[in-house]
Scaffold this active site. Structure first.
Site, PDB file in Angstrom:
ATOM      1  N   ARG A   1      77.816 -13.380  32.449  1.00 60.38           N
ATOM      2  CA  ARG A   1      77.736 -13.712  31.018  1.00 60.38           C
ATOM      3  C   ARG A   1      78.110 -12.504  30.176  1.00 60.38           C
ATOM      4  O   ARG A   1      78.924 -12.585  29.257  1.00 60.38           O
ATOM      5  CB  ARG A   1      76.326 -14.187  30.677  1.00 60.38           C
ATOM      6  CG  ARG A   1      76.080 -14.422  29.192  1.00 60.38           C
ATOM      7  CD  ARG A   1      75.243 -13.296  28.625  1.00 60.38           C
ATOM      8  NE  ARG A   1      74.965 -13.530  27.214  1.00 60.38           N
ATOM      9  CZ  ARG A   1      74.975 -12.587  26.299  1.00 60.38           C
ATOM     10  NH1 ARG A   1      75.260 -11.340  26.615  1.00 60.38           N
ATOM     11  NH2 ARG A   1      74.703 -12.864  25.050  1.00 60.38           N
TER      12      ARG A   1
ATOM     13  N   HIS B   1      81.578  -9.669  26.471  1.00 57.81           N
ATOM     14  CA  HIS B   1      82.025  -8.369  25.984  1.00 57.81           C
ATOM     15  C   HIS B   1      83.437  -7.991  26.417  1.00 57.81           C
ATOM     16  O   HIS B   1      84.008  -7.066  25.867  1.00 57.81           O
ATOM     17  CB  HIS B   1      81.036  -7.290  26.411  1.00 57.81           C
ATOM     18  CG  HIS B   1      79.666  -7.525  25.871  1.00 57.81           C
ATOM     19  ND1 HIS B   1      79.376  -7.494  24.517  1.00 57.81           N
ATOM     20  CD2 HIS B   1      78.500  -7.842  26.490  1.00 57.81           C
ATOM     21  CE1 HIS B   1      78.097  -7.777  24.335  1.00 57.81           C
ATOM     22  NE2 HIS B   1      77.541  -7.990  25.509  1.00 57.81           N
TER      23      HIS B   1
END
Length: 119
Positions: free
Chosen positions: A80, A85
């Site tokens: 995740r 990011h």
């Protein structure tokens, strides 16, 4: 606040994780890697649901995670984080492997955990 509220809350996240896994499977059903990568809407929806699986995993209490070692909690959360990011750096091979191998296995383990908790 009663003791039942926290339990209900984390179980809700477990149900969410199952639902997001089911969505990933539905979004990618019948596709090969090339068709998946070239279908921008399915690709984006799949990535988003994998992100949501990891986000939901962060809300599962540590004692539940520890009691379920067959679920790769750290990997789910790390995936995740990587997707959120590093979106532009997503490796399509890795993502397809997650879709084809990791998500089906995770779904089975999550359903098993839910059944175990319902006993």
């Amino acid at each position: 606040m009663s003791d039942a509220t926290p339990n209900r809350e984390w179980r809700f996240y477990l149900d969410d994780m199952i639902g997001f896994c089911e969505r990933v499977r539905a979004f990618t059903s019948g596709l090969d890697q090339s068709r998946f990568v070239n279908d921008v809407m399915r690709f984006d929806a799949t990535v988003r649901n994998i992100e949501l699986i990891g986000e939901s995993a962060t809300h599962i209490p540590e004692q539940i995670r520890s009691s379920s070692p067959t679920i790769p909690w750290r990997m789910v959360i790390a995936t995740r984080n990587q997707l959120i990011h590093g979106y532009l750096g997503i490796d399509n091979e890795t993502l397809w492997s997650i879709v084809e191998t990791d998500i089906p296995a995770l779904l089975i383990s999550l359903r098993d955990l839910k059944a175990k908790l319902s006993e």
